[in-house]
Design an enzyme around this catalytic site. Structure first.
Site, mmCIF file in Angstrom:
data_model
loop_
_atom_site.group_PDB
_atom_site.id
_atom_site.type_symbol
_atom_site.label_atom_id
_atom_site.label_comp_id
_atom_site.label_asym_id
_atom_site.label_seq_id
_atom_site.Cartn_x
_atom_site.Cartn_y
_atom_site.Cartn_z
ATOM 1 N N GLY A 185 0.812 -1.221 0.000
ATOM 2 C CA GLY A 185 0.000 0.000 0.000
ATOM 3 C C GLY A 185 0.842 1.266 0.000
ATOM 4 C CB THR A 197 2.972 6.023 -4.454
ATOM 5 O OG1 THR A 197 3.715 6.614 -3.402
ATOM 6 C CG2 THR A 197 2.310 7.103 -5.271
ATOM 7 C CB ALA A 198 2.895 1.176 -6.633
ATOM 8 C CB SER A 226 3.036 -4.807 6.715
ATOM 9 O OG SER A 226 3.811 -4.678 7.864
ATOM 10 C CB ILE A 272 6.936 -3.403 5.932
ATOM 11 C CG1 ILE A 272 7.189 -4.837 6.417
ATOM 12 C CG2 ILE A 272 7.806 -3.081 4.730
ATOM 13 C CD1 ILE A 272 6.985 -5.894 5.379
ATOM 14 C CB ILE A 305 10.120 3.728 -0.526
ATOM 15 C CG1 ILE A 305 11.614 3.999 -0.691
ATOM 16 C CG2 ILE A 305 9.301 4.554 -1.499
ATOM 17 C CD1 ILE A 305 12.260 3.342 -1.866
ATOM 18 C CB ALA A 311 9.750 15.571 -9.117
ATOM 19 C CE LYS A 352 9.563 18.172 -12.834
ATOM 20 N NZ LYS A 352 9.771 16.717 -12.798
ATOM 21 C CD GLU A 402 14.412 14.297 -17.505
ATOM 22 O OE1 GLU A 402 13.280 14.739 -17.273
ATOM 23 O OE2 GLU A 402 15.299 14.981 -18.030
#
Ligand SMILES: Cc1cc2nc3c(=O)[nH]c(=O)nc-3n(C[C@H](O)[C@H](O)[C@H](O)COP(=O)(O)OP(=O)(O)OC[C@H]3O[C@@H](n4cnc5c(N)ncnc54)[C@H](O)[C@@H]3O)c2cc1C
Length: 496
Positions: free
Chosen positions: A13, A15-16, A39, A42, A45, A50, A78, A340
């Site tokens: 769970g 962003t992806a 979890s 865990i 990240i 950006a 941006k 990028e």
């Protein structure tokens, strides 16, 4: 597998995971049950700030209100990335989301610009780009013109952890089930090897028909369970580490990302509304952790709000993004450094691809092959675009930059560089998200000078050509007077 997909399980769970849950629930509604397992022990990240303009399409499809989205994710606008010290130290250029100039007749703007330069034109390519002009003046507002070439495409800087939380709220409201728990084992069918269930530490089993692996760099389903191999690209892109640190924000918010090259590796600075995101990306073969730490901390331009967090990664991709009944989306499917800002976009395009190729009466091998072929091409074209920044350089101050210049590069990139160098032309690859205006800016910015231009430009006399260039320049500059500062825009727009 000849079985209708009634239940989708998303493992992870970040962003992806939440982007996938929100979009697929929106598309399939009650016809598809979706359960997401994550979890808190865990965690996620927790970096990624950006984006590139197609994120707007994703948000629009989800029906997000842009003002609410900006507030919820502490987002700013941006318009570009400013690359500092990349070609040589002390020089910079922009890769903007705009289109410098305008296409004239059958050939692209750069051919006319190259000829006009030969005839005495002083303006740089970027002087014909509204995005660039706004970056330099710190301006922004939403503009829409009858001819899209005069628009100002934009993306966002945002806190991707907050974006995930925001999408979680929407996805749960729409009927996605969230299960908290640590996946301890992935159970497979003994005969086919297809995944049957995720077994959690407390003994619960989550069954499903199709599984999306969003477990991040672990790749718990795609790599650890199904054993899909990983194609390493560190011979092209040697960076394998990053240190990320938040700092205090400034009073003035730049509408672009800064990417500052150092003697080995590079540093980002991303403005959000509550803080700046900073970090350094480096290769342990050229810079050890202490040196990277010192380089980052010595080059911060506001007070650090925490100790830097170290992240290690392997550049490359899983050789299949879809295998059996598992589709890998997000960091589980591969990693390309954030030069990028392409990771969140790869999540978006993976979800959209899956949506388009969603199995109906079971998983077809042809469908899986098509999905994998398109993903491979997309990953490779982004990889090549990133290599360009490193490979075409004129820096002579360190082994790192000399090695980057001398390294062997992929064949498709070699051809692209040769074509531009010899003729000034750029052709778009079908699955490349970066179109010719992106390649043009980075190739010129890194110092690649075409030896020629398209013969059709000779149809214009010197006077005609310089007049046309003047008219384009005037048209590009026209909106500038009406635009507010980026900060004024954010304050007014997000409060309304
Ligand atoms: C230094 C750096 C800078 C970056 N900058 C950018 C950027 O500017 N722009 C951009 O687009 N992208 C950027 N990225 C990439 C971006 O951070 C990721 O693409 C994005 O956050 C998605 O991560 P994810 O959801 O795939 O993985 P994660 O955030 O790691 O989520 C993994 C999920 O899986 C769960 N999980 C894992 N194992 C288990 C288990 N056993 N049981 C239960 N749950 C489990 C975790 O709890 C978590 O919920 C950057 C990445 C790095 C490393």
């Amino acid at each position: 597998m000849q079985k209708a997909i009634k239940k989708l399980v998303i493992a992870g769970g970040g962003t992806a995971g939440w982007m996938a849950a929100a979009l697929l629930k929106k598309v399939f509604g009650d016809t598809l049950a979706i359960e997401l397992v994550e979890s808190e022990d865990i965690g996620i990240i927790g970096v990624g700030e950006a984006t590139i303009p197609p994120i707007q399409i994703f948000n629009q499809y989800l029906g997000l209100d842009e003002k609410e989205f900006l507030r919820e994710t502490h987002a700013t606008i941006k318009l570009a990335i400013k690359f500092e010290n990349w070609r040589v130290q002390g020089e910079s250029y922009y890769h903007t989301f705009g289109a410098p100039g305008a296409t004239l007749g059958v050939t692209n703007f750069q051919h006319y610009w190259l000829r006009a330069k030969e005839l005495g034109l002083k303006e740089s390519l970027w002087d014909f780009d509204l995005n660039y002009l706004c970056c330099e003046q710190g301006k922004f507002n939403k503009i829409k013109t009858p001819n899209p070439v005069y628009d100002m495409p934009y993306a966002y800087h945002f806190d991707s952890a907050l974006y995930g939380k925001y999408l979680r709220k929407l996805a749960e409201q729409a009927g996605v089930t969230r299960t908290e728990g640590l996946i301890e084992q992935v159970k497979q069918d003994a005969e086919t090897g297809f995944v049957k269930a995720l077994q959690l530490k407390d003994g619960r089993e989550i069954t499903g028909d199709l599984f999306i692996d969003c477990t991040g760099l672990r790749g718990l389903l795609i790599r650890k369970t199904l054993g899909v191999t990983y194609e390493h690209w560190d011979h092209y892109l040697p960076a394998n580490s990053a240190l990320a640190v938040p700092t205090e924000r400034f009073d003035t918010t730049l509408p672009y990302t800064r990417s500052i090259a150092h003697s080995a590796g590079w540093q980002w600075r991303i403005p959000l509304t509550h803080r700046n995101g900073n970090g350094i990306v480096y290769s342990s073969g050229y810079l050890n952790d202490d040196q990277a730490y010192q380089t980052l901390m010595n080059n911060l331009d506001s007070k650090a709000l925490a100790e830097p967090k170290k992240i290690s990664f392997e550049t490359g991709r899983t050789t299949k993004q879809w295998h059996k009944n598992v589709v890998a989306i997000g960091l589980s499917s591969g990693f390309l450094e954030p030069l990028e800002s392409t990771s969140i976009h790869l999540i978006q395009s993976g979800i959209v691809r899956l949506m388009k190729m969603f199995p109906n009466h079971g998983i077809s091998e042809a469908q899986v092959r098509a999905y994998n072929a398109e993903s491979k091409d997309e990953f490779e074209t982004i990889r090549d675009f990133i290599i360009l920044h490193y490979h075409v350089n004129e820096r002579d101050d360190s082994d790192f930059w000399r090695d980057m210049r001398q390294m062997a590069i992929p064949h498709r990139l070699q051809e692209k560089l040769a074509l531009f160098k010899e003729t000034g032309a750029i052709f778009n690859d079908a699955n490349d998200i970066f179109r010719d205006s992106s390649w043009l800016q980075v190739m010129l910015g890194q110092g690649l000078q075409p030896a020629d231009y398209h013969p059709a430009v000779r149809a214009y006399s010197k006077e005609q050509l310089l007049e046309v260039m003047q008219n384009i320049s005037t048209a590009k500059q026209q909106p500038l007077q009406k635009l507010t500062s980026h900060d004024e825009f954010l304050a007014l727009y997000t409060k309304s």
